[in-house]
Design a protein around this motif. Sequence first.
Motif, PDB file in Angstrom:
ATOM      1  N   GLU A 108       0.196  -3.344   3.490  1.00  0.00           N
ATOM      2  CA  GLU A 108      -0.404  -4.653   3.266  1.00  0.00           C
ATOM      3  C   GLU A 108      -1.822  -4.696   3.840  1.00  0.00           C
ATOM      4  O   GLU A 108      -2.086  -4.198   4.924  1.00  0.00           O
ATOM      5  CB  GLU A 108       0.457  -5.735   3.919  1.00  0.00           C
ATOM      6  N   GLY A 109      -2.741  -5.280   3.059  1.00  0.00           N
ATOM      7  CA  GLY A 109      -4.123  -5.426   3.490  1.00  0.00           C
ATOM      8  C   GLY A 109      -4.991  -4.229   3.204  1.00  0.00           C
ATOM      9  O   GLY A 109      -6.201  -4.286   3.413  1.00  0.00           O
ATOM     10  N   GLU A 110      -4.401  -3.130   2.729  1.00  0.00           N
ATOM     11  CA  GLU A 110      -5.195  -1.934   2.423  1.00  0.00           C
ATOM     12  C   GLU A 110      -5.596  -1.920   0.955  1.00  0.00           C
ATOM     13  O   GLU A 110      -4.986  -2.580   0.111  1.00  0.00           O
ATOM     14  CB  GLU A 110      -4.403  -0.672   2.780  1.00  0.00           C
ATOM     15  N   LYS A 111      -6.624  -1.103   0.670  1.00  0.00           N
ATOM     16  CA  LYS A 111      -7.130  -1.019  -0.699  1.00  0.00           C
ATOM     17  C   LYS A 111      -6.155  -0.278  -1.598  1.00  0.00           C
ATOM     18  O   LYS A 111      -5.569   0.729  -1.206  1.00  0.00           O
ATOM     19  CB  LYS A 111      -8.491  -0.317  -0.723  1.00  0.00           C
ATOM     20  N   CYS A 112      -6.020  -0.764  -2.837  1.00  0.00           N
ATOM     21  CA  CYS A 112      -5.167  -0.117  -3.837  1.00  0.00           C
ATOM     22  C   CYS A 112      -5.959   0.049  -5.124  1.00  0.00           C
ATOM     23  O   CYS A 112      -6.949  -0.633  -5.361  1.00  0.00           O
ATOM     24  CB  CYS A 112      -3.905  -0.957  -4.085  1.00  0.00           C
ATOM     25  N   GLN A 113      -5.514   0.989  -5.964  1.00  0.00           N
ATOM     26  CA  GLN A 113      -6.192   1.286  -7.223  1.00  0.00           C
ATOM     27  C   GLN A 113      -5.147   1.761  -8.226  1.00  0.00           C
ATOM     28  O   GLN A 113      -4.520   2.809  -8.023  1.00  0.00           O
ATOM     29  CB  GLN A 113      -7.270   2.339  -7.005  1.00  0.00           C
ATOM     30  N   VAL A 114      -4.945   0.995  -9.287  1.00  0.00           N
ATOM     31  CA  VAL A 114      -3.896   1.328 -10.255  1.00  0.00           C
ATOM     32  C   VAL A 114      -4.449   1.533 -11.653  1.00  0.00           C
ATOM     33  O   VAL A 114      -3.680   1.701 -12.598  1.00  0.00           O
ATOM     34  CB  VAL A 114      -2.817   0.219 -10.287  1.00  0.00           C
ATOM     35  N   THR A 115      -5.780   1.546 -11.822  1.00  0.00           N
ATOM     36  CA  THR A 115      -6.360   1.659 -13.157  1.00  0.00           C
ATOM     37  C   THR A 115      -6.926   3.049 -13.445  1.00  0.00           C
ATOM     38  O   THR A 115      -7.625   3.221 -14.438  1.00  0.00           O
ATOM     39  CB  THR A 115      -7.481   0.613 -13.329  1.00  0.00           C
ATOM     40  N   VAL A 116      -6.649   4.031 -12.559  1.00  0.00           N
ATOM     41  CA  VAL A 116      -7.125   5.398 -12.778  1.00  0.00           C
ATOM     42  C   VAL A 116      -5.939   6.285 -13.127  1.00  0.00           C
ATOM     43  O   VAL A 116      -4.793   5.828 -13.200  1.00  0.00           O
ATOM     44  CB  VAL A 116      -7.872   5.926 -11.532  1.00  0.00           C
ATOM     45  N   SER A 117      -6.181   7.577 -13.346  1.00  0.00           N
ATOM     46  CA  SER A 117      -5.094   8.492 -13.678  1.00  0.00           C
ATOM     47  C   SER A 117      -4.131   8.620 -12.500  1.00  0.00           C
ATOM     48  O   SER A 117      -4.476   8.342 -11.354  1.00  0.00           O
ATOM     49  CB  SER A 117      -5.661   9.863 -14.069  1.00  0.00           C
ATOM     50  N   LEU A 118      -2.900   9.076 -12.803  1.00  0.00           N
ATOM     51  CA  LEU A 118      -1.802   9.025 -11.847  1.00  0.00           C
ATOM     52  C   LEU A 118      -2.121   9.736 -10.542  1.00  0.00           C
ATOM     53  O   LEU A 118      -1.829   9.230  -9.455  1.00  0.00           O
ATOM     54  CB  LEU A 118      -0.540   9.636 -12.485  1.00  0.00           C
ATOM     55  N   GLU A 119      -2.765  10.907 -10.623  1.00  0.00           N
ATOM     56  CA  GLU A 119      -2.972  11.680  -9.399  1.00  0.00           C
ATOM     57  C   GLU A 119      -3.993  11.037  -8.457  1.00  0.00           C
ATOM     58  O   GLU A 119      -4.072  11.403  -7.285  1.00  0.00           O
ATOM     59  CB  GLU A 119      -3.408  13.118  -9.723  1.00  0.00           C
ATOM     60  N   TYR A 120      -4.789  10.060  -8.961  1.00  0.00           N
ATOM     61  CA  TYR A 120      -5.783   9.405  -8.117  1.00  0.00           C
ATOM     62  C   TYR A 120      -5.419   7.957  -7.805  1.00  0.00           C
ATOM     63  O   TYR A 120      -6.199   7.251  -7.176  1.00  0.00           O
ATOM     64  CB  TYR A 120      -7.163   9.449  -8.796  1.00  0.00           C
ATOM     65  N   GLN A 121      -4.245   7.513  -8.229  1.00  0.00           N
ATOM     66  CA  GLN A 121      -3.856   6.136  -7.974  1.00  0.00           C
ATOM     67  C   GLN A 121      -3.487   5.917  -6.505  1.00  0.00           C
ATOM     68  O   GLN A 121      -3.030   6.833  -5.825  1.00  0.00           O
ATOM     69  CB  GLN A 121      -2.669   5.736  -8.856  1.00  0.00           C
ATOM     70  N   VAL A 122      -3.700   4.703  -6.030  1.00  0.00           N
ATOM     71  CA  VAL A 122      -3.292   4.287  -4.688  1.00  0.00           C
ATOM     72  C   VAL A 122      -2.420   3.046  -4.868  1.00  0.00           C
ATOM     73  O   VAL A 122      -2.921   1.971  -5.211  1.00  0.00           O
ATOM     74  CB  VAL A 122      -4.507   3.973  -3.801  1.00  0.00           C
ATOM     75  N   LEU A 123      -1.101   3.214  -4.695  1.00  0.00           N
ATOM     76  CA  LEU A 123      -0.148   2.144  -4.947  1.00  0.00           C
ATOM     77  C   LEU A 123       0.175   1.396  -3.656  1.00  0.00           C
ATOM     78  O   LEU A 123      -0.086   1.880  -2.547  1.00  0.00           O
ATOM     79  CB  LEU A 123       1.133   2.711  -5.561  1.00  0.00           C
ATOM     80  N   CYS A 124       0.763   0.227  -3.802  1.00  0.00           N
ATOM     81  CA  CYS A 124       1.196  -0.577  -2.665  1.00  0.00           C
ATOM     82  C   CYS A 124       2.663  -0.289  -2.346  1.00  0.00           C
ATOM     83  O   CYS A 124       3.434   0.127  -3.222  1.00  0.00           O
ATOM     84  CB  CYS A 124       1.026  -2.071  -2.972  1.00  0.00           C
ATOM     85  N   GLU A 125       3.041  -0.516  -1.091  1.00  0.00           N
ATOM     86  CA  GLU A 125       4.427  -0.325  -0.686  1.00  0.00           C
ATOM     87  C   GLU A 125       5.331  -1.306  -1.422  1.00  0.00           C
ATOM     88  O   GLU A 125       4.874  -2.309  -1.985  1.00  0.00           O
ATOM     89  CB  GLU A 125       4.558  -0.530   0.829  1.00  0.00           C
ATOM     90  N   GLU A 126       6.619  -1.020  -1.401  1.00  0.00           N
ATOM     91  CA  GLU A 126       7.582  -1.866  -2.079  1.00  0.00           C
ATOM     92  C   GLU A 126       7.514  -3.292  -1.518  1.00  0.00           C
ATOM     93  O   GLU A 126       7.447  -3.503  -0.304  1.00  0.00           O
ATOM     94  CB  GLU A 126       8.990  -1.304  -1.899  1.00  0.00           C
ATOM     95  N   GLY A 127       7.509  -4.270  -2.406  1.00  0.00           N
ATOM     96  CA  GLY A 127       7.434  -5.656  -2.003  1.00  0.00           C
ATOM     97  C   GLY A 127       6.024  -6.205  -1.966  1.00  0.00           C
ATOM     98  O   GLY A 127       5.827  -7.385  -1.693  1.00  0.00           O
ATOM     99  N   LEU A 128       5.011  -5.356  -2.230  1.00  0.00           N
ATOM    100  CA  LEU A 128       3.616  -5.799  -2.245  1.00  0.00           C
ATOM    101  C   LEU A 128       3.052  -5.652  -3.646  1.00  0.00           C
ATOM    102  O   LEU A 128       3.535  -4.828  -4.437  1.00  0.00           O
ATOM    103  CB  LEU A 128       2.767  -4.979  -1.264  1.00  0.00           C
ATOM    104  N   GLY A 129       2.044  -6.407  -3.951  1.00  0.00           N
ATOM    105  CA  GLY A 129       1.372  -6.309  -5.236  1.00  0.00           C
ATOM    106  C   GLY A 129      -0.106  -6.030  -5.040  1.00  0.00           C
ATOM    107  O   GLY A 129      -0.712  -6.454  -4.054  1.00  0.00           O
ATOM    108  N   CYS A 130      -0.696  -5.287  -5.980  1.00  0.00           N
ATOM    109  CA  CYS A 130      -2.127  -4.951  -5.923  1.00  0.00           C
ATOM    110  C   CYS A 130      -2.903  -6.084  -6.597  1.00  0.00           C
ATOM    111  O   CYS A 130      -2.905  -6.214  -7.817  1.00  0.00           O
ATOM    112  CB  CYS A 130      -2.387  -3.615  -6.608  1.00  0.00           C
ATOM    113  N   ILE A 131      -3.565  -6.919  -5.807  1.00  0.00           N
ATOM    114  CA  ILE A 131      -4.291  -8.079  -6.325  1.00  0.00           C
ATOM    115  C   ILE A 131      -5.750  -7.691  -6.517  1.00  0.00           C
ATOM    116  O   ILE A 131      -6.447  -7.343  -5.574  1.00  0.00           O
ATOM    117  CB  ILE A 131      -4.183  -9.282  -5.358  1.00  0.00           C
ATOM    118  N   THR A 132      -6.208  -7.732  -7.768  1.00  0.00           N
ATOM    119  CA  THR A 132      -7.586  -7.367  -8.106  1.00  0.00           C
ATOM    120  C   THR A 132      -8.338  -8.610  -8.567  1.00  0.00           C
ATOM    121  O   THR A 132      -7.736  -9.576  -9.021  1.00  0.00           O
ATOM    122  CB  THR A 132      -7.609  -6.307  -9.221  1.00  0.00           C
ATOM    123  N   PRO A 133      -9.681  -8.605  -8.461  1.00  0.00           N
ATOM    124  CA  PRO A 133     -10.466  -9.742  -8.959  1.00  0.00           C
ATOM    125  C   PRO A 133     -10.245  -9.913 -10.458  1.00  0.00           C
ATOM    126  O   PRO A 133     -10.276  -8.929 -11.208  1.00  0.00           O
ATOM    127  CB  PRO A 133     -11.913  -9.333  -8.653  1.00  0.00           C
TER     128      PRO A 133
END
Length: 465
Positions: A209-234
């Motif tokens: 929680e509170g860390e940067k995430c990135q879900v719009t790049v290819s799988l090997e470069y993605q940064v997902l959130c832990e279970e129960g969290l969502g990646c909120i983007t502008p």
Amino acid sequence: CEEGLECISPQRIEGASGICQKLEDDSESDSDDNSTQPTVVGEGEKCQMTKSPEYQVHCGEGLECVTPRGRMEADGVCQKLEDDSESDSDDNSTQPMVVGEGEKCQMAMSPEYQVHCEEGLECVTPRGRMAADGVCQKPEDKPKLPVVVGEGQKCQMTVPPPYQVHCQEGLECISPQNIEGASGICQKLEDDSESDSDDNSTQPMVVGEGEKCQVTVSLEYQVLCEEGLGCITPPNLKGASGVCQKPEDKSVLPTVAVGKGERCQMTVAPQYQVHCVEGFVCVSPPHLIGASGICQEPEHKSTQPVVVGEGQECQITVAPQYQVHCEEGLVCVSPPHLIGASGICQEPEHKSTQPAMVGEGQECQITVAPQYQVHCEEGLVCLMPPNLRGAPGICQKSEVKTKQPAVVGEGEKCQMTMSPECQVHCEEGLECVTPRRRMDDDDDDDDDNDDHDDRDDDDDDDDDD
């Protein structure tokens, strides 16, 4: 280029783009080999040895290319070799130049063009410009230790040791495979076999929680959130990284679903999306990235226009795939002074004079021609800004009962361009005919004429007396 093609670029323009062409046949291979041979010039002519082989200019036999001191990439001049034996000259030609303290050095080129520092000195280059020229300086007494960072932090191993950023013990620096020299992220070493490590290397990183995430790049470069969290983007920055947060409730999921012919939006964050109901797809203009679309049936989305009913908005002045037609028996009536504007579906001809009716809080317009007017439903009045003559208004509930318009007979004054409670209608079978000049001016003239007639009548009474 694809297999069997090669990239052919202009020989005189270094670094220019080329054109993919088929490889020559074996019969022409000899000529191709000869075409890649560098140009050979004589004594006193310009030479160039630091470009790619096909653009190099060599010196003839017994000559060497001498370049200005400290400018290894510059053009040189062909000069005769020294009087030493051929073997000695060959050995010396491959030895890099050595310079003293405070002089320019260059370590990023091929060995024969490098400029080394004397023993006890080091070549110091500007920070962040590894390929730039440096200056020979004495090293500091204490050697610089590389920075060491922990898991999930940035690391850099492709720069000189003083500028490297290492990972802690048990971690390794993982950098993108297709970006040479890029920084990486410190991750734990895999304990499994090589095959297992290959599989795990494609797994995305997981952060809290509170860390940067990135879900719009290819799988090997993605940064997902832990279970129960969502990646909120502008919502207005497509492809941007987000922050891991706890979802407030299930409202973050797209719950809005609209039907055929209604506006939909699929290119924003999930909590702001507007989906189509089952059986329809959201069709948006192909040349407007991120624009909203219209819910249409998938099999007819490219050829069949959207069809709407009476009183709804229509649009027939755009490309066929984006048009909104009226149902059979209706016509799309748009303002005559707004070319290309959308209109309202109305019944044609005899019923076309009936104004459109809208509900509370919707926009109304009663100061235009009857066929373009938009009236309020019964029990509502159209409230317009007092200082904007002719502007549209908003339908609102009337605090008092709406007054019925006055009705007058033939030859009497009528008024149809004001709000309904102020209008003066004609009796059935009559129509309100106005002169070309403004009604107010005519009213003033009529009042003046009435006053004049009254004065004439008074004069006649005086004469009788």
